[in-house]
Motif scaffolding. Structure first.
Motif, PDB file in Angstrom:
ATOM      1  N   GLU A  16      13.231  68.111 -28.192  1.00 27.26           N
ATOM      2  CA  GLU A  16      14.400  67.230 -28.241  1.00 27.26           C
ATOM      3  C   GLU A  16      15.033  67.194 -29.636  1.00 27.26           C
ATOM      4  O   GLU A  16      15.703  66.236 -29.993  1.00 27.26           O
ATOM      5  N   LYS A  19      18.637  66.234 -30.313  1.00 26.58           N
ATOM      6  CA  LYS A  19      19.040  64.823 -30.304  1.00 26.58           C
ATOM      7  C   LYS A  19      19.114  64.252 -31.722  1.00 26.58           C
ATOM      8  O   LYS A  19      19.798  63.264 -31.957  1.00 26.58           O
ATOM      9  N   GLY A  51      20.635  50.181 -33.773  1.00 28.81           N
ATOM     10  CA  GLY A  51      21.694  50.150 -32.774  1.00 28.81           C
ATOM     11  C   GLY A  51      22.742  49.072 -32.958  1.00 28.81           C
ATOM     12  O   GLY A  51      23.579  48.860 -32.084  1.00 28.81           O
ATOM     13  N   GLN A  74      31.369  53.395 -26.638  1.00 28.49           N
ATOM     14  CA  GLN A  74      30.111  53.450 -25.904  1.00 28.49           C
ATOM     15  C   GLN A  74      29.442  54.818 -26.074  1.00 28.49           C
ATOM     16  O   GLN A  74      28.231  54.901 -26.218  1.00 28.49           O
ATOM     17  N   THR A  78      25.800  55.398 -27.729  1.00 30.98           N
ATOM     18  CA  THR A  78      24.762  56.165 -27.040  1.00 30.98           C
ATOM     19  C   THR A  78      24.262  57.312 -27.918  1.00 30.98           C
ATOM     20  O   THR A  78      23.064  57.573 -27.987  1.00 30.98           O
ATOM     21  N   HIS A  81      21.841  55.961 -30.468  1.00 33.03           N
ATOM     22  CA  HIS A  81      20.795  55.097 -29.924  1.00 33.03           C
ATOM     23  C   HIS A  81      19.513  55.268 -30.728  1.00 33.03           C
ATOM     24  O   HIS A  81      19.173  56.365 -31.157  1.00 33.03           O
ATOM     25  N   ASN A  83      16.531  55.077 -29.694  1.00 36.12           N
ATOM     26  CA  ASN A  83      15.548  55.833 -28.922  1.00 36.12           C
ATOM     27  C   ASN A  83      16.148  57.198 -28.576  1.00 36.12           C
ATOM     28  O   ASN A  83      17.127  57.285 -27.837  1.00 36.12           O
ATOM     29  N   LYS A  85      15.316  59.424 -26.583  1.00 34.94           N
ATOM     30  CA  LYS A  85      15.350  59.717 -25.146  1.00 34.94           C
ATOM     31  C   LYS A  85      16.618  59.165 -24.492  1.00 34.94           C
ATOM     32  O   LYS A  85      17.034  59.651 -23.443  1.00 34.94           O
ATOM     33  N   GLU A  86      17.230  58.176 -25.111  1.00 38.72           N
ATOM     34  CA  GLU A  86      18.456  57.576 -24.574  1.00 38.72           C
ATOM     35  C   GLU A  86      19.716  58.310 -25.036  1.00 38.72           C
ATOM     36  O   GLU A  86      20.795  58.076 -24.510  1.00 38.72           O
ATOM     37  N   ARG A  87      19.585  59.160 -26.035  1.00 38.53           N
ATOM     38  CA  ARG A  87      20.733  59.936 -26.515  1.00 38.53           C
ATOM     39  C   ARG A  87      20.998  61.108 -25.586  1.00 38.53           C
ATOM     40  O   ARG A  87      20.061  61.668 -25.022  1.00 38.53           O
TER      41      ARG A  87
END
Length: 118
Positions: A16, A19, A51, A74, A78, A81, A83, A85-87
């Motif tokens: 990842e 990210k 955030g 938004q 994002t 973010h 985290n 994993k949320e990106r």
């Protein structure tokens, strides 16, 4: 200034790693839109990595926050973010932006057609 927390703490996942770049791109977009320099450390640095983004701008005339949509804000939230994993991945971000651009182009084409019919 553009490093995400997981890169600094070396807790990122190799698969990842894109990210990390998405976070940096989000920071760049945020900096351009708000007219605020990204902090290198301190309380604001912590807020951003947790955030909490301030969309008020600097008041120096470089702020563009009133010109961007809620959807764009938004998207940036994002991308930044806390985290990973949320990106969005780079692939998902590219697909989203292509759809966004395609819609904008269709709207402009319709405007041109309407003008030509007058």
């Amino acid at each position: 200034r553009y490093l995400c927390r997981e890169l600094i703490e070396e807790t990122y996942i190799i698969k990842e790693l894109d990210k990390v770049d998405i976070f940096a791109l989000g920071c760049t977009m945020y900096e351009i839109i708000t007219g605020q320099d990204m902090p290198g450390n301190g309380f604001r640095w912590q807020q951003i990595r947790n955030g909490t983004l301030n969309w008020n701008g600097t008041g120096n005339g470089n702020c563009l926050t009133h010109k961007i949509s809620v959807s764009m804000k938004q998207l940036i939230i994002t991308m930044m973010h806390s985290n990973a994993k949320e990106r969005p991945s780079s692939k998902k971000l590219t697909l989203f932006l292509r759809k966004f651009i395609d819609v904008g182009l269709r709207e402009k084409e319709n405007e041109i057609e309407n003008l030509m019919q007058r």
